[in-house]
Design a protein around this motif. Structure first.
Motif, short mmCIF file in Angstrom:
data_model
loop_
_atom_site.label_atom_id
_atom_site.label_comp_id
_atom_site.label_asym_id
_atom_site.label_seq_id
_atom_site.Cartn_x
_atom_site.Cartn_y
_atom_site.Cartn_z
N ALA A 162 2.05 2.03 22.18
CA ALA A 162 1.41 1.93 20.74
C ALA A 162 2.00 0.38 20.39
CB ALA A 162 1.30 2.77 19.79
N GLY A 163 3.19 -0.16 21.11
CA GLY A 163 3.60 -1.39 20.85
C GLY A 163 2.70 -2.21 20.45
N GLY A 164 2.82 -3.24 19.44
CA GLY A 164 2.41 -4.32 18.97
C GLY A 164 1.06 -4.20 18.12
N GLU A 165 0.93 -2.90 17.72
CA GLU A 165 -0.17 -2.70 16.71
C GLU A 165 0.16 -3.50 15.43
OE1 GLU A 165 -2.88 -1.34 17.07
OE2 GLU A 165 -2.87 -0.29 19.01
N ILE A 166 -0.07 -4.69 15.49
CA ILE A 166 0.20 -5.61 14.35
C ILE A 166 -0.77 -5.17 13.06
CG2 ILE A 166 0.09 -7.99 13.22
CD1 ILE A 166 1.21 -8.57 16.40
N GLY A 167 -1.95 -5.05 13.52
CA GLY A 167 -3.04 -4.64 12.41
C GLY A 167 -2.76 -3.45 11.69
N HIS A 168 -1.83 -2.55 11.97
CA HIS A 168 -1.71 -1.45 11.24
C HIS A 168 -0.19 -1.49 10.74
CE1 HIS A 168 -5.45 -0.06 12.60
NE2 HIS A 168 -5.28 -0.25 13.75
N MET A 169 0.22 -2.45 10.60
CA MET A 169 1.39 -2.76 9.68
C MET A 169 0.85 -2.67 8.04
SD MET A 169 3.22 -6.02 11.23
CE MET A 169 4.68 -6.17 9.90
N THR A 170 1.55 -1.90 7.14
CA THR A 170 0.94 -1.63 5.89
C THR A 170 1.23 -3.06 5.27
OG1 THR A 170 1.62 0.67 6.18
CG2 THR A 170 1.44 -0.12 3.70
N SER A 171 0.12 -3.23 4.69
CA SER A 171 0.06 -4.61 3.68
C SER A 171 -0.07 -4.20 2.19
CB SER A 171 -0.97 -5.69 4.28
OG SER A 171 -0.76 -6.15 5.47
N VAL A 172 -0.80 -3.17 2.12
CA VAL A 172 -0.86 -2.70 0.60
C VAL A 172 -0.40 -1.19 0.36
CG1 VAL A 172 -2.52 -2.38 -1.16
CG2 VAL A 172 -3.08 -4.17 0.43
N PRO A 173 1.08 -1.29 -0.05
CA PRO A 173 1.65 -0.07 0.09
C PRO A 173 1.00 1.28 -0.91
CG PRO A 173 3.18 -1.66 -0.30
CD PRO A 173 1.86 -2.40 -0.58
N LYS A 174 0.35 0.65 -1.97
CA LYS A 174 -0.56 1.66 -2.76
C LYS A 174 -1.99 1.24 -3.08
CE LYS A 174 3.75 3.12 -5.36
NZ LYS A 174 4.52 3.39 -6.82
N ASN A 175 -2.50 2.42 -3.09
CA ASN A 175 -4.20 2.01 -3.58
C ASN A 175 -4.60 1.00 -2.61
OD1 ASN A 175 -3.81 3.99 -5.67
ND2 ASN A 175 -2.94 2.01 -6.92
N GLY A 176 -4.41 0.99 -1.32
CA GLY A 176 -4.90 0.30 -0.44
C GLY A 176 -6.26 1.02 0.01
N SER A 177 -7.11 0.06 0.94
CA SER A 177 -8.46 0.58 1.32
C SER A 177 -8.25 1.45 2.67
CB SER A 177 -9.50 -0.60 1.85
OG SER A 177 -9.59 -1.31 0.44
N PRO A 178 -9.01 2.33 3.08
CA PRO A 178 -8.88 3.26 4.06
C PRO A 178 -9.02 2.24 5.27
CG PRO A 178 -10.48 4.02 2.40
CD PRO A 178 -10.19 2.79 2.03
N CYS A 179 -8.15 2.73 6.51
CA CYS A 179 -8.36 1.76 7.74
C CYS A 179 -8.80 2.98 8.79
CB CYS A 179 -7.12 1.40 8.06
SG CYS A 179 -6.99 0.64 9.61
N ASN A 180 -9.80 2.50 9.55
CA ASN A 180 -10.08 3.45 10.74
C ASN A 180 -9.14 4.03 11.56
OD1 ASN A 180 -12.87 2.56 10.52
ND2 ASN A 180 -12.64 1.00 11.81
N CYS A 181 -7.69 3.84 11.50
CA CYS A 181 -6.73 4.48 12.02
C CYS A 181 -6.35 5.78 11.31
CB CYS A 181 -5.53 3.60 12.15
SG CYS A 181 -4.65 3.40 10.60
N GLY A 182 -7.00 5.97 10.29
CA GLY A 182 -6.50 7.15 9.31
C GLY A 182 -5.41 6.71 8.08
N LYS A 183 -4.65 5.52 8.28
CA LYS A 183 -3.89 5.08 7.21
C LYS A 183 -4.72 4.36 6.00
CE LYS A 183 -0.07 3.08 8.35
NZ LYS A 183 -0.24 1.69 8.40
N SER A 184 -4.00 4.07 5.09
CA SER A 184 -4.89 3.07 4.01
C SER A 184 -3.88 1.78 4.17
CB SER A 184 -5.11 3.72 2.92
OG SER A 184 -3.75 4.19 2.11
N GLY A 185 -4.40 0.68 3.48
CA GLY A 185 -3.77 -0.45 3.24
C GLY A 185 -3.13 -1.12 4.42
N CYS A 186 -3.69 -1.02 5.61
CA CYS A 186 -3.34 -1.83 6.79
C CYS A 186 -3.57 -3.03 6.73
CB CYS A 186 -3.86 -1.13 7.83
SG CYS A 186 -3.50 0.50 8.54
N LEU A 187 -2.90 -4.00 7.39
CA LEU A 187 -3.23 -5.49 7.73
C LEU A 187 -4.59 -5.73 7.71
CD1 LEU A 187 -2.21 -8.39 7.39
CD2 LEU A 187 -1.37 -8.23 9.98
N GLU A 188 -5.32 -4.74 8.65
CA GLU A 188 -6.50 -4.79 9.31
C GLU A 188 -7.66 -4.97 8.23
OE1 GLU A 188 -9.11 -2.02 12.04
OE2 GLU A 188 -7.57 -3.01 13.15
N THR A 189 -7.05 -4.30 6.99
CA THR A 189 -8.16 -4.03 5.83
C THR A 189 -8.28 -5.18 4.96
OG1 THR A 189 -6.36 -3.12 4.19
CG2 THR A 189 -7.60 -1.59 5.93
#
Length: 330
Positions: A162-189
């Motif tokens: 899973a190295g290089g998953e840059i899109g799933h670095m957290t960019s919005v720590p609180k109240n971020g939008s949901p991401c397809n990976c299951g987290k929220s606030g990812c760079l991808e969002t």
């Protein structure tokens, strides 16, 4: 007697199409084509369709499989480096899918598998914007955000692929939008084409902006990332605010990565990169704000040059390197 030049096969599996190419040992594309991605039955027909397409292309060119050295293939999702299986690829329906084993059996050729963003990074390193650099970060801004990290000429895979998953670095720590990976606030969002559209719609909903962009959205209830960039070029206030947000989050993420890796180049690819200087200008400004000064001095941020060919070229490089290491080419 003149020996026939051997060819490498590069394959890049996408959710809609599979790009394929016969490539020389020097990295030149000799023949390229694409086929539809057959996602029936949880994607189990994909290896067969790849095999058939290679055979058909060889027949068209009046060539035999003896001309081919091996296949390098990129697929979405984490890849098990030991056996070339795909841990999970949601958009293809794969889970623990033994791609390498199936393709080797069906094609009778050696196969090497890696993540699609990784092979795009390798392609840019070999023949594209990263040419000559052995330490680089490649980020692809499309519907999502993909990434590949190369250190000393080697892709960083990490402990479980899973190295290089840059899109799933957290960019919005609180109240971020949901991401397809299951987290929220990812760079991808916030930095993907989808994220740019979402940010623009949120801005339109929160303010009284009278503009061509607002009029279009009111009429069609949708806009595109390209329209946002075009509007920014025309000094549209809302669009410029959105681009600033995107550049801020992307610049912060890349600076933090660069502070740890000290790369020579950062290559920006994917459909969003077509915005060129409209994105690159503010991105560089944000990057410098957050990067360690010596890191910022050593890195060049550039737009990818290979476009849709990056994956097949990177796949061919992987096949070449693996086979040379096995001394098959000796």
């Amino acid at each position: 007697m003149v020996m026939e030049e051997k060819w490498l096969v590069g394959v890049d599996i996408g959710g809609t199409t599979i790009k394929m190419a016969f490539i020389s040992l020097n990295g030149d594309i000799l023949y390229s084509w694409e086929i539809d991605t057959d996602k029936r039955d949880s994607g189990r027909h994909i290896p067969t369709s790849i095999t058939r397409s290679i055979d058909q292309k060889l027949t068209e060119l009046n060539q035999t499989k003896n001309r081919l050295i091996g296949i390098g293939i990129g697929a979405p999702g984490p890849v098990n480096a030991e056996d070339g299986s795909i841990e999970v690829a949601v958009n293809l329906g794969w889970e623990h899918f033994p791609l390498q084993a199936i393709l080797e059996r069906e094609t009778s050729l050696p196969v090497v598998v890696d993540n699609d963003a990784n092979i795009a990074a390798i392609g840019e390193m070999w023949k594209g914007a990263g040419k000559g650099a052995k330490n680089l970060i490649c980020v692809t801004l499309g519907t999502g955000v993909g990434g590949g990290i190369i250190v000393n000429g080697e892709v960083v895979h990490g402990v479980n692929g899973a190295g290089g998953e840059i899109g799933h670095m957290t960019s919005v720590p609180k109240n971020g939008s949901p991401c397809n990976c299951g987290k929220s606030g990812c760079l991808e969002t916030v930095a993907s084409a989808t994220g740019i559209v979402r940010l623009a719609i949120e801005e339109l909903a929160s303010g009284d902006y009278i503009s061509q962009l607002g009029d279009y959205y009111e009429k069609h209830q949708t806009i595109t990332a390209k329209q946002v960039f075009d509007a920014a070029n025309e000094a549209n206030e809302l669009a410029q605010r959105v681009i600033h947000q995107v550049a801020h989050h992307l610049g912060l993420a890349l600076a933090n990565l660069a502070n740890g890796l000290n790369p020579e180049k950062i290559v920006i690819g994917g459909g969003v990169s077509k915005a060129g200087d409209t994105l690159l200008g503010p991105l560089k400004e944000e990057f410098v704000l957050f990067a360690f000064p010596r890191v910022a001095q050593g890195v060049e941020i550039v737009i990818a040059t290979l476009g849709n060919n990056a994956g097949v070229i990177g796949g061919a490089w992987l096949a070449k390197e693996k086979l040379i290491n096995k001394s098959i080419l000796q």
